[in-house]
Write a protein that holds these residues in place. Sequence first.
Motif, PDB file in Angstrom:
ATOM      1  N   LEU A  67      16.663  10.388  37.148  1.00 18.83           N
ATOM      2  CA  LEU A  67      15.752   9.415  36.562  1.00 18.83           C
ATOM      3  C   LEU A  67      16.353   8.790  35.310  1.00 18.83           C
ATOM      4  CD1 LEU A  67      12.278  11.197  36.894  1.00 18.83           C
ATOM      5  CD2 LEU A  67      12.981   9.094  38.036  1.00 18.83           C
ATOM      6  N   SER A  68      16.985   9.617  34.478  1.00 16.33           N
ATOM      7  CA  SER A  68      17.604   9.116  33.248  1.00 16.33           C
ATOM      8  C   SER A  68      18.685   8.094  33.557  1.00 16.33           C
ATOM      9  CB  SER A  68      18.205  10.273  32.432  1.00 16.33           C
ATOM     10  OG  SER A  68      17.206  11.129  31.935  1.00 16.33           O
ATOM     11  N   ASP A  69      19.525   8.398  34.533  1.00 16.55           N
ATOM     12  CA  ASP A  69      20.602   7.478  34.905  1.00 16.55           C
ATOM     13  C   ASP A  69      20.028   6.145  35.383  1.00 16.55           C
ATOM     14  OD1 ASP A  69      22.522   9.343  34.269  1.00 16.55           O
ATOM     15  OD2 ASP A  69      22.872   9.993  36.343  1.00 16.55           O
ATOM     16  N   ALA A  70      19.001   6.206  36.220  1.00 19.31           N
ATOM     17  CA  ALA A  70      18.404   4.981  36.749  1.00 19.31           C
ATOM     18  C   ALA A  70      17.786   4.155  35.628  1.00 19.31           C
ATOM     19  CB  ALA A  70      17.357   5.329  37.802  1.00 19.31           C
ATOM     20  N   ILE A  71      17.079   4.807  34.729  1.00 22.60           N
ATOM     21  CA  ILE A  71      16.438   4.092  33.622  1.00 22.60           C
ATOM     22  C   ILE A  71      17.476   3.450  32.710  1.00 22.60           C
ATOM     23  CG2 ILE A  71      15.194   4.500  31.448  1.00 22.60           C
ATOM     24  CD1 ILE A  71      13.361   6.405  33.050  1.00 22.60           C
ATOM     25  N   ARG A  72      18.538   4.180  32.409  1.00 27.11           N
ATOM     26  CA  ARG A  72      19.578   3.622  31.534  1.00 27.11           C
ATOM     27  C   ARG A  72      20.295   2.447  32.202  1.00 27.11           C
ATOM     28  NH1 ARG A  72      20.305   9.167  29.495  1.00 27.11           N
ATOM     29  NH2 ARG A  72      19.861   9.107  27.252  1.00 27.11           N
ATOM     30  N   GLN A  73      20.553   2.559  33.500  1.00 30.27           N
ATOM     31  CA  GLN A  73      21.244   1.472  34.202  1.00 30.27           C
ATOM     32  C   GLN A  73      20.397   0.201  34.222  1.00 30.27           C
ATOM     33  OE1 GLN A  73      22.778   2.569  38.085  1.00 30.27           O
ATOM     34  NE2 GLN A  73      23.465   4.563  37.344  1.00 30.27           N
ATOM     35  N   VAL A  74      19.108   0.348  34.510  1.00 29.70           N
ATOM     36  CA  VAL A  74      18.237  -0.821  34.558  1.00 29.70           C
ATOM     37  C   VAL A  74      18.036  -1.393  33.154  1.00 29.70           C
ATOM     38  CG1 VAL A  74      15.923  -1.655  35.135  1.00 29.70           C
ATOM     39  CG2 VAL A  74      17.099  -0.063  36.678  1.00 29.70           C
ATOM     40  N   ALA A  75      17.895  -0.516  32.166  1.00 30.98           N
ATOM     41  CA  ALA A  75      17.746  -0.989  30.784  1.00 30.98           C
ATOM     42  C   ALA A  75      18.988  -1.747  30.333  1.00 30.98           C
ATOM     43  CB  ALA A  75      17.477   0.195  29.855  1.00 30.98           C
ATOM     44  N   ALA A  76      20.147  -1.267  30.727  1.00 31.82           N
ATOM     45  CA  ALA A  76      21.395  -1.946  30.360  1.00 31.82           C
ATOM     46  C   ALA A  76      21.483  -3.305  31.048  1.00 31.82           C
ATOM     47  CB  ALA A  76      22.590  -1.082  30.743  1.00 31.82           C
ATOM     48  N   ALA A  77      21.093  -3.364  32.326  1.00 29.54           N
ATOM     49  CA  ALA A  77      21.108  -4.636  33.040  1.00 29.54           C
ATOM     50  C   ALA A  77      20.127  -5.617  32.409  1.00 29.54           C
ATOM     51  CB  ALA A  77      20.753  -4.405  34.510  1.00 29.54           C
ATOM     52  N   LYS A  78      18.986  -5.106  31.973  1.00 35.03           N
ATOM     53  CA  LYS A  78      17.986  -5.953  31.308  1.00 35.03           C
ATOM     54  C   LYS A  78      18.549  -6.491  29.999  1.00 35.03           C
ATOM     55  CE  LYS A  78      13.276  -5.876  29.489  1.00 35.03           C
ATOM     56  NZ  LYS A  78      12.076  -5.038  29.195  1.00 35.03           N
ATOM     57  N   ALA A  79      19.214  -5.640  29.231  1.00 31.45           N
ATOM     58  CA  ALA A  79      19.783  -6.051  27.950  1.00 31.45           C
ATOM     59  C   ALA A  79      20.857  -7.126  28.133  1.00 31.45           C
ATOM     60  CB  ALA A  79      20.374  -4.835  27.220  1.00 31.45           C
ATOM     61  N   ARG A  80      21.568  -7.079  29.250  1.00 28.89           N
ATOM     62  CA  ARG A  80      22.602  -8.074  29.524  1.00 28.89           C
ATOM     63  C   ARG A  80      22.045  -9.368  30.120  1.00 28.89           C
ATOM     64  NH1 ARG A  80      25.244  -3.341  31.624  1.00 28.89           N
ATOM     65  NH2 ARG A  80      24.674  -3.984  33.759  1.00 28.89           N
ATOM     66  N   GLY A  81      20.733  -9.374  30.357  1.00 30.75           N
ATOM     67  CA  GLY A  81      20.098 -10.555  30.911  1.00 30.75           C
ATOM     68  C   GLY A  81      20.219 -10.684  32.405  1.00 30.75           C
ATOM     69  N   GLU A  82      20.682  -9.633  33.064  1.00 25.99           N
ATOM     70  CA  GLU A  82      20.937  -9.721  34.498  1.00 25.99           C
ATOM     71  C   GLU A  82      19.644  -9.719  35.308  1.00 25.99           C
ATOM     72  OE1 GLU A  82      23.634  -6.580  35.427  1.00 25.99           O
ATOM     73  OE2 GLU A  82      25.264  -7.438  34.232  1.00 25.99           O
ATOM     74  N   LEU A  83      18.597  -9.103  34.789  1.00 28.75           N
ATOM     75  CA  LEU A  83      17.343  -9.078  35.532  1.00 28.75           C
ATOM     76  C   LEU A  83      16.733 -10.471  35.572  1.00 28.75           C
ATOM     77  CD1 LEU A  83      15.619  -5.755  34.412  1.00 28.75           C
ATOM     78  CD2 LEU A  83      17.380  -6.133  36.133  1.00 28.75           C
ATOM     79  N   GLU A  84      16.839 -11.194  34.447  1.00 27.10           N
ATOM     80  CA  GLU A  84      16.309 -12.559  34.407  1.00 27.10           C
ATOM     81  C   GLU A  84      17.085 -13.463  35.359  1.00 27.10           C
ATOM     82  OE1 GLU A  84      16.942 -10.681  31.834  1.00 27.10           O
ATOM     83  OE2 GLU A  84      14.953 -10.421  30.940  1.00 27.10           O
ATOM     84  N   LYS A  85      18.402 -13.272  35.432  1.00 25.32           N
ATOM     85  CA  LYS A  85      19.235 -14.111  36.316  1.00 25.32           C
ATOM     86  C   LYS A  85      18.875 -13.898  37.782  1.00 25.32           C
ATOM     87  CE  LYS A  85      23.191 -14.040  33.163  1.00 25.32           C
ATOM     88  NZ  LYS A  85      24.563 -13.519  32.959  1.00 25.32           N
ATOM     89  N   ALA A  86      18.377 -12.685  38.100  1.00 22.31           N
ATOM     90  CA  ALA A  86      18.068 -12.381  39.490  1.00 22.31           C
ATOM     91  C   ALA A  86      16.762 -13.026  39.945  1.00 22.31           C
ATOM     92  CB  ALA A  86      17.999 -10.871  39.694  1.00 22.31           C
ATOM     93  N   ASN A  87      15.968 -13.516  38.987  1.00 26.67           N
ATOM     94  CA  ASN A  87      14.683 -14.104  39.362  1.00 26.67           C
ATOM     95  C   ASN A  87      14.855 -15.427  40.104  1.00 26.67           C
ATOM     96  OD1 ASN A  87      13.162 -12.056  38.260  1.00 26.67           O
ATOM     97  ND2 ASN A  87      12.964 -13.020  36.247  1.00 26.67           N
TER      98      ASN A  87
END
Length: 226
Positions: A206-226
């Motif tokens: 769970l920790s690994d998944a949360i950190r990976q998604v948080a890092a992707a969010k910080a890099r703006g990658e989640l917004e780009k995927a929209n």
Amino acid sequence: MSDEKSITVDVVSDVVCPWCFIGQKRLDKTIAAATDVEVHIRWRPFQLDPTIPPEGKDRREYLVAKFGSDERIREIHARIEPLGEAEGINFAFAAIKVAPNTLDAHRVIRWAGAAGEVVQNRLVRRLFQLNFEEGANLGDHVVLINAAREAGMDASVVETLLPTDADVEAVRTEIATASRMGITGVPCFLLEGRYAVMGTQDADTLSDAIRQVAAAKARGELEKAN
């Protein structure tokens, strides 16, 4: 902490699911360890068996009908108990006399969410304890009202709303939405509403998944995927 260093985890679960109780404990460990990420939890409804009548069923008879024998039930409990003990859970399966319909419990959890994340988390933890460690009937309105009071909710409001149909359809709609998303078992952890971690994972996973998604969010990658 900025939004870029935060993450929302929607936990789809049922309060009569022992794996969800274990998952809740492991999620607590995950949050405590992930000090570099601000984790916000929202509890979402799921019913393992929505066909159970409002008054519930005799739990032993219900489980025998489902699993075939008392021996099989003991085997299942024996597999779960040590996993719970490792997380600080004292499963008291023999004390649970009623298999409840959890729709009303999910309604109260929904209302707790309106009172804030802390209150909702407190209520869910208390409901797990009541069912699995104290053998309380989570279909009993008195049990639910007392749990709401202990969690810091306005118990008089809960007492007024429970006998009505308030939010019944809203909860059922959420459950149906989870099914349409392909969620057929719980717990399911939805990270930022798009990445699913299925099942009772260990805290490291769970920790690994949360950190990976948080890092992707910080890099703006989640917004780009929209």
